[in-house]
Write a protein that holds these residues in place. Structure first.
Motif, PDB file in Angstrom:
ATOM      1  N   ARG A   1       0.839  -1.198   0.000  1.00 16.17           N
ATOM      2  CA  ARG A   1       0.000   0.000   0.000  1.00 16.17           C
ATOM      3  C   ARG A   1       0.873   1.246   0.000  1.00 16.17           C
ATOM      4  O   ARG A   1       1.918   1.287   0.618  1.00 16.17           O
ATOM      5  CB  ARG A   1      -0.869   0.064   1.254  1.00 16.17           C
ATOM      6  N   ALA A   2       0.382   2.269  -0.701  1.00 15.35           N
ATOM      7  CA  ALA A   2       1.010   3.597  -0.670  1.00 15.35           C
ATOM      8  C   ALA A   2       0.022   4.547  -0.002  1.00 15.35           C
ATOM      9  O   ALA A   2      -1.179   4.503  -0.274  1.00 15.35           O
ATOM     10  CB  ALA A   2       1.314   4.077  -2.091  1.00 15.35           C
ATOM     11  N   TYR A   3       0.556   5.396   0.845  1.00  8.69           N
ATOM     12  CA  TYR A   3      -0.245   6.398   1.552  1.00  8.69           C
ATOM     13  C   TYR A   3       0.241   7.768   1.112  1.00  8.69           C
ATOM     14  O   TYR A   3       1.434   8.050   1.185  1.00  8.69           O
ATOM     15  CB  TYR A   3      -0.083   6.233   3.063  1.00  8.69           C
ATOM     16  N   PHE A   4      -0.669   8.612   0.639  1.00 10.10           N
ATOM     17  CA  PHE A   4      -0.301   9.943   0.167  1.00 10.10           C
ATOM     18  C   PHE A   4      -0.787  10.966   1.184  1.00 10.10           C
ATOM     19  O   PHE A   4      -1.968  11.014   1.514  1.00 10.10           O
ATOM     20  CB  PHE A   4      -0.941  10.224  -1.197  1.00 10.10           C
ATOM     21  N   TYR A   5       0.175  11.765   1.669  1.00 12.52           N
ATOM     22  CA  TYR A   5      -0.143  12.813   2.640  1.00 12.52           C
ATOM     23  C   TYR A   5       0.000  14.172   1.990  1.00 12.52           C
ATOM     24  O   TYR A   5       0.938  14.410   1.230  1.00 12.52           O
ATOM     25  CB  TYR A   5       0.802  12.728   3.841  1.00 12.52           C
ATOM     26  N   LYS A   6      -0.923  15.057   2.290  1.00 18.84           N
ATOM     27  CA  LYS A   6      -0.875  16.420   1.780  1.00 18.84           C
ATOM     28  C   LYS A   6      -1.112  17.350   2.966  1.00 18.84           C
ATOM     29  O   LYS A   6      -2.149  17.243   3.632  1.00 18.84           O
ATOM     30  CB  LYS A   6      -1.942  16.610   0.701  1.00 18.84           C
ATOM     31  N   GLY A   7      -0.137  18.206   3.243  1.00 19.63           N
ATOM     32  CA  GLY A   7      -0.245  19.097   4.389  1.00 19.63           C
ATOM     33  C   GLY A   7      -0.309  18.350   5.705  1.00 19.63           C
ATOM     34  O   GLY A   7      -0.968  18.799   6.634  1.00 19.63           O
ATOM     35  N   GLY A   8       0.352  17.195   5.786  1.00 21.29           N
ATOM     36  CA  GLY A   8       0.370  16.415   7.015  1.00 21.29           C
ATOM     37  C   GLY A   8      -0.867  15.561   7.244  1.00 21.29           C
ATOM     38  O   GLY A   8      -0.961  14.861   8.245  1.00 21.29           O
ATOM     39  N   ARG A   9      -1.815  15.606   6.318  1.00 26.80           N
ATOM     40  CA  ARG A   9      -3.046  14.825   6.460  1.00 26.80           C
ATOM     41  C   ARG A   9      -3.118  13.761   5.378  1.00 26.80           C
ATOM     42  O   ARG A   9      -2.756  14.017   4.228  1.00 26.80           O
ATOM     43  CB  ARG A   9      -4.257  15.747   6.357  1.00 26.80           C
ATOM     44  N   LEU A  10      -3.628  12.594   5.752  1.00 29.88           N
ATOM     45  CA  LEU A  10      -3.785  11.510   4.789  1.00 29.88           C
ATOM     46  C   LEU A  10      -4.791  11.927   3.721  1.00 29.88           C
ATOM     47  O   LEU A  10      -5.921  12.269   4.025  1.00 29.88           O
ATOM     48  CB  LEU A  10      -4.263  10.231   5.492  1.00 29.88           C
ATOM     49  N   ALA A  11      -4.334  11.916   2.459  1.00 29.51           N
ATOM     50  CA  ALA A  11      -5.188  12.361   1.359  1.00 29.51           C
ATOM     51  C   ALA A  11      -5.574  11.215   0.423  1.00 29.51           C
ATOM     52  O   ALA A  11      -6.492  11.364  -0.376  1.00 29.51           O
ATOM     53  CB  ALA A  11      -4.477  13.456   0.568  1.00 29.51           C
ATOM     54  N   GLY A  12      -4.860  10.097   0.502  1.00 27.18           N
ATOM     55  CA  GLY A  12      -5.180   8.983  -0.391  1.00 27.18           C
ATOM     56  C   GLY A  12      -4.408   7.736  -0.052  1.00 27.18           C
ATOM     57  O   GLY A  12      -3.319   7.802   0.512  1.00 27.18           O
ATOM     58  N   VAL A  13      -4.979   6.593  -0.392  1.00 27.44           N
ATOM     59  CA  VAL A  13      -4.352   5.284  -0.189  1.00 27.44           C
ATOM     60  C   VAL A  13      -4.514   4.500  -1.485  1.00 27.44           C
ATOM     61  O   VAL A  13      -5.567   4.567  -2.122  1.00 27.44           O
ATOM     62  CB  VAL A  13      -5.017   4.513   0.976  1.00 27.44           C
ATOM     63  N   SER A  14      -3.468   3.775  -1.857  1.00 28.27           N
ATOM     64  CA  SER A  14      -3.539   2.995  -3.087  1.00 28.27           C
ATOM     65  C   SER A  14      -2.857   1.651  -2.907  1.00 28.27           C
ATOM     66  O   SER A  14      -1.811   1.564  -2.255  1.00 28.27           O
ATOM     67  CB  SER A  14      -2.837   3.744  -4.219  1.00 28.27           C
ATOM     68  N   PRO A  15      -3.402   0.597  -3.523  1.00 22.72           N
ATOM     69  CA  PRO A  15      -2.641  -0.652  -3.593  1.00 22.72           C
ATOM     70  C   PRO A  15      -1.448  -0.427  -4.518  1.00 22.72           C
ATOM     71  O   PRO A  15      -1.496   0.443  -5.400  1.00 22.72           O
ATOM     72  CB  PRO A  15      -3.628  -1.653  -4.192  1.00 22.72           C
ATOM     73  N   VAL A  16      -0.388  -1.177  -4.281  1.00 20.40           N
ATOM     74  CA  VAL A  16       0.807  -1.102  -5.122  1.00 20.40           C
ATOM     75  C   VAL A  16       1.324  -2.514  -5.376  1.00 20.40           C
ATOM     76  O   VAL A  16       0.904  -3.462  -4.718  1.00 20.40           O
ATOM     77  CB  VAL A  16       1.935  -0.251  -4.475  1.00 20.40           C
ATOM     78  N   SER A  17       2.247  -2.631  -6.287  1.00 21.02           N
ATOM     79  CA  SER A  17       3.007  -3.862  -6.473  1.00 21.02           C
ATOM     80  C   SER A  17       4.468  -3.460  -6.486  1.00 21.02           C
ATOM     81  O   SER A  17       4.890  -2.632  -7.301  1.00 21.02           O
ATOM     82  CB  SER A  17       2.628  -4.562  -7.775  1.00 21.02           C
ATOM     83  N   THR A  18       5.238  -4.024  -5.558  1.00 22.09           N
ATOM     84  CA  THR A  18       6.646  -3.671  -5.417  1.00 22.09           C
ATOM     85  C   THR A  18       7.521  -4.834  -5.893  1.00 22.09           C
ATOM     86  O   THR A  18       7.037  -5.755  -6.538  1.00 22.09           O
ATOM     87  CB  THR A  18       6.943  -3.301  -3.953  1.00 22.09           C
ATOM     88  N   GLY A  19       8.803  -4.781  -5.553  1.00 18.56           N
ATOM     89  CA  GLY A  19       9.771  -5.732  -6.072  1.00 18.56           C
ATOM     90  C   GLY A  19       9.552  -7.180  -5.684  1.00 18.56           C
ATOM     91  O   GLY A  19       9.397  -7.513  -4.515  1.00 18.56           O
ATOM     92  N   MET A  20       9.579  -8.045  -6.707  1.00 19.13           N
ATOM     93  CA  MET A  20       9.452  -9.490  -6.493  1.00 19.13           C
ATOM     94  C   MET A  20      10.778 -10.033  -5.952  1.00 19.13           C
ATOM     95  O   MET A  20      11.789  -9.322  -5.960  1.00 19.13           O
ATOM     96  CB  MET A  20       9.080 -10.165  -7.811  1.00 19.13           C
ATOM     97  N   PRO A  21      10.803 -11.285  -5.483  1.00 21.28           N
ATOM     98  CA  PRO A  21      12.059 -11.861  -4.994  1.00 21.28           C
ATOM     99  C   PRO A  21      13.176 -11.714  -6.023  1.00 21.28           C
ATOM    100  O   PRO A  21      12.981 -11.947  -7.207  1.00 21.28           O
ATOM    101  CB  PRO A  21      11.693 -13.331  -4.758  1.00 21.28           C
ATOM    102  N   GLY A  22      14.327 -11.274  -5.554  1.00 21.76           N
ATOM    103  CA  GLY A  22      15.475 -11.039  -6.424  1.00 21.76           C
ATOM    104  C   GLY A  22      15.524  -9.640  -6.999  1.00 21.76           C
ATOM    105  O   GLY A  22      16.502  -9.259  -7.634  1.00 21.76           O
ATOM    106  N   HIS A  23      14.467  -8.856  -6.789  1.00 21.23           N
ATOM    107  CA  HIS A  23      14.383  -7.482  -7.294  1.00 21.23           C
ATOM    108  C   HIS A  23      13.740  -6.590  -6.230  1.00 21.23           C
ATOM    109  O   HIS A  23      12.750  -5.915  -6.491  1.00 21.23           O
ATOM    110  CB  HIS A  23      13.546  -7.425  -8.577  1.00 21.23           C
ATOM    111  N   ARG A  24      14.299  -6.602  -5.051  1.00 18.61           N
ATOM    112  CA  ARG A  24      13.640  -5.909  -3.942  1.00 18.61           C
ATOM    113  C   ARG A  24      13.552  -4.404  -4.147  1.00 18.61           C
ATOM    114  O   ARG A  24      14.419  -3.802  -4.784  1.00 18.61           O
ATOM    115  CB  ARG A  24      14.326  -6.217  -2.621  1.00 18.61           C
ATOM    116  N   THR A  25      12.503  -3.834  -3.621  1.00 19.46           N
ATOM    117  CA  THR A  25      12.327  -2.384  -3.593  1.00 19.46           C
ATOM    118  C   THR A  25      13.093  -1.875  -2.374  1.00 19.46           C
ATOM    119  O   THR A  25      12.876  -2.373  -1.269  1.00 19.46           O
ATOM    120  CB  THR A  25      10.832  -2.018  -3.479  1.00 19.46           C
ATOM    121  N   PRO A  26      13.997  -0.916  -2.549  1.00 19.85           N
ATOM    122  CA  PRO A  26      14.778  -0.439  -1.401  1.00 19.85           C
ATOM    123  C   PRO A  26      13.915   0.320  -0.397  1.00 19.85           C
ATOM    124  O   PRO A  26      12.948   0.987  -0.771  1.00 19.85           O
ATOM    125  CB  PRO A  26      15.812   0.483  -2.036  1.00 19.85           C
ATOM    126  N   THR A  27      14.275   0.197   0.871  1.00 17.58           N
ATOM    127  CA  THR A  27      13.599   0.955   1.918  1.00 17.58           C
ATOM    128  C   THR A  27      14.438   2.180   2.258  1.00 17.58           C
ATOM    129  O   THR A  27      15.635   2.229   1.989  1.00 17.58           O
ATOM    130  CB  THR A  27      13.392   0.104   3.183  1.00 17.58           C
TER     131      THR A  27
END
Length: 134
Positions: free
Chosen positions: A7-33
């Motif tokens: 999930r991605a959470y979008f904040y605008k002015g410090g307030r939660l403005a939106g949430v979205s499902p996401v697809s990140t890195g599969m095994p062997g292709h990790r998404t960096p933190t």
């Protein structure tokens, strides 16, 4: 961005403005933190690493290729995967519109559904902070 929730959470002015499902890195292709900033935005972008080999007339000869691992068939040209609403956060890692199957399936990028990628793109500027956690 919470990897364990896909999930991605979008904040605008410090307030939660939106949430979205996401697809990140599969095994062997990790998404960096970590903490990143959007360094580049491009409305219509294509990958220079992943995509398809196609004939000069556009017929797909080989799909889902990595140009570093798969040889180009004679007479073929490379057509990079579409990455609409691209927002670069860390070198080759970007947020962009793409297939979101409900589990990690990307090569490290953060894919959002097309309509949500458009909203995020319209509301985030270069310099916007992006935090990716497990």
């Amino acid at each position: 961005m919470v990897l364990s929730e896909q999930r991605a959470y979008f904040y605008k002015g410090g307030r939660l403005a939106g949430v979205s499902p996401v697809s990140t890195g599969m095994p062997g292709h990790r998404t960096p933190t970590g903490n990143f900033r959007i360094s580049e935005k491009k409305y219509s972008h294509r990958s220079n690493l992943y995509g398809h080999y196609v004939s000069r007339t556009g017929y797909v000869l080989r799909s889902n290729v990595d140009v570093r691992r798969h040889r180009r068939p004679p007479g073929a040209v490379f057509r990079g995967a579409s990455m609409d609403f691209m927002m670069r956060i860390n070198g080759p890692i970007t947020m962009h519109a793409g297939r979101v199957p409900g589990y990690p399936a990307s090569h490290g990028c953060i894919r959002l559904p097309w309509h949500m990628a458009k909203i995020f793109y319209q509301n985030a500027t270069v310099g916007t902070r992006v935090t990716v956690v497990h």
